[in-house]
Design an enzyme around this catalytic site. Structure first.
Site, short mmCIF file in Angstrom:
data_model
loop_
_atom_site.label_atom_id
_atom_site.label_comp_id
_atom_site.label_asym_id
_atom_site.label_seq_id
_atom_site.Cartn_x
_atom_site.Cartn_y
_atom_site.Cartn_z
N ASP A 197 0.84 -0.98 0.08
CA ASP A 197 0.12 -0.07 0.19
C ASP A 197 1.10 1.20 -0.03
OD1 ASP A 197 -2.31 1.70 0.40
OD2 ASP A 197 -1.55 1.79 2.64
N ASP A 199 -0.07 4.94 0.84
CA ASP A 199 -0.22 5.95 2.02
C ASP A 199 -0.30 5.30 3.20
OD1 ASP A 199 -1.77 8.71 0.55
OD2 ASP A 199 -1.76 6.59 -0.63
#
Length: 429
Positions: A197, A199
């Site tokens: 991922d 953020d």
């Protein structure tokens, strides 16, 4: 032919030629080596040799010669006779299931190790080996980045894995320690793809929240983001709502945010090491390709799948191009990249922090919740909350000396004000 089995245990100060000298004595008597293992702690050696020898004069002579050789070398020797039944029982254990338990934190105490090993012994599991994966720590010089990791190799039958891991989860939470539990199989030793991922994982910010602040709609967007990350509202709906609030933001602002992305501590070391070992890497993000591609170039990542912002006349329209990348889409992309690269799904790793990462964390061979929200930790296979992103290397079983060069190079050449790292929350399994 009558034979005897002995376990020779050697302890004392390590020195060159020690193993060679002892095995030379055994070879003179045609001893068969059944097992051999060595550990070295603070220049103090512990060596075990299990050997089979012909009964009678030979066995008495070999013990005498080994004792003499040990005396010459200034080490202690202890002999234990092993019965054939005991030996065969020991051999029969090799068919049992094997697991790896990794303990990870900024420091490890006797309490940490005691509590974890108590659970292992209560379940009648055997610890085959204990290995420190972090480098030696100075007691005088303060560490720039304190971290400690040990790996336990355990063997036996676990009847209820979820009960076992929930005990670890409790210890993890109570003692602020990361505990990862994995099956030790061929896939664990041959991982080949790591998907991240973006953020709050590769970078220590939620880019959409930063953009919202600059567009003057910070509070509104932050509230929607938090609700989506906690899994309270549908990600696709939240994404559309937030995009509309960003309408009119200029492309120059995007560039300024990209240049100043706070890359998570340990990320450069992790990616550099993974690349040197031939891993494929990917960003699978509900964020934006504009920033994903910037990180791809900066870190040398192979694949990026994220949402594409619609930009017209140098400003955001409040719209997006293509399909929205949500949790299910991330899992689809992980599967797609693995197929394209000819990698079995069990050889993949996924790392993320939000509710929309759970599908890929659960699909991957190893799913790691990184400084994650409570709901995500409770539903992931493993988590890292006590140190930086390079903690992933320890879950792969890499020792610091495997990747010292990358750490040394990246730390000294890339350590800058962007390299932020926040400690968030407590650890869970």
């Amino acid at each position: 032919m009558d034979t005897e089995i002995f376990l020779l245990n050697i302890s004392g100060q390590d020195k060159p030629g020690l193993t060679s000298s002892l095995t030379a004595v055994l070879s003179e008597y045609d001893a068969k080596i059944l097992d051999i293992g060595q550990a070295n702690i603070h220049n103090t050696l512990s060596l075990g040799i299990l050997f089979q020898i012909k009964s009678g004069k030979k066995s008495a002579a070999v013990l005498k010669d080994l004792l003499f050789k040990s005396y010459e070398l200034g080490i202690k020797a202890k002999f234990t006779p092993i019965t054939l039944d005991d030996y065969e029982n020991w051999v029969s254990l090799q068919g049992k299931d094997r697991y790896i338990v990794t303990l990870l934190g900024d420091k490890l105490t006797a309490k940490h190790i005691s509590e974890v090993t108590k659970v292992i012994s209560e379940k009648n599991l055997n610890i085959d080996a204990i290995k420190r994966l972090t480098g030696r720590a100075s007691l005088i010089k303060e560490e720039d980045y304190p971290r400690a990791c040990i790996q336990l190799s355990i063997r036996g039958v676990i009847h209820n894995k979820s009960e076992f891991t929930s005990r670890f989860m409790q210890i993890s939470s109570d003692l602020n320690l990361d505990i990862a539990f994995q099956e030790d199989n061929i896939f664990r030793r041959n991982r080949r793809l790591v998907c991240f991922d973006m953020d709050s994982t590769l970078i220590q910010t939620e880019v959409i929240d930063e953009l919202a602040e600059l567009a003057g709609v910070g509070e509104q967007v932050k509230a929607i983001t938090e609700s989506a990350m906690q899994g309270e509202i549908d990600f696709q709906e939240s994404f559309k709502q937030r995009m509309l609030l960003l309408k009119g933001l200029s492309e120059e602002v995007l560039e300024e945010v990209a240049i100043n992305l706070p890359i998570t501590k340990g990320t450069r070391r992790l990616i550099g090491t993974l690349k040197s070992y031939g891993f494929k890497t990917a960003i699978l993000s509900g964020g934006f390709t504009y920033f994903g591609k910037y990180l791809q170039k900066e870190l040398g990542i192979d694949y990026v799948y994220a949402n594409e912002l619609e930009i017209k006349d140098g400003v955001l329209t409040g719209g997006y191009i293509g399909e929205i990348v949500d949790g299910n889409k991330k899992a689809e992309y992980l599967k797609e990249i693995a197929q394209k690269e000819g990698i079995h799904i069990n050889q993949t790793i996924a790392v993320g922090d939000g509710a929309n990462d759970l599908p890929m964390l659960n699909l991957a061979g190893l799913g790691i919740a990184f400084h994650a929200k409570p709901k995500v930790k409770d539903n992931a296979q493993s988590s890292i909350s006590s140190i930086g992103l390079d903690g992933v290397l320890y879950l792969l079983g890499y020792h610091d000396h495997h990747n010292y060069y990358h750490y040394h190079y990246n730390y000294h050449h890339h350590h800058n004000n962007n390299n932020h790292y926040y400690k968030i929350g407590r650890a869970h399994v």
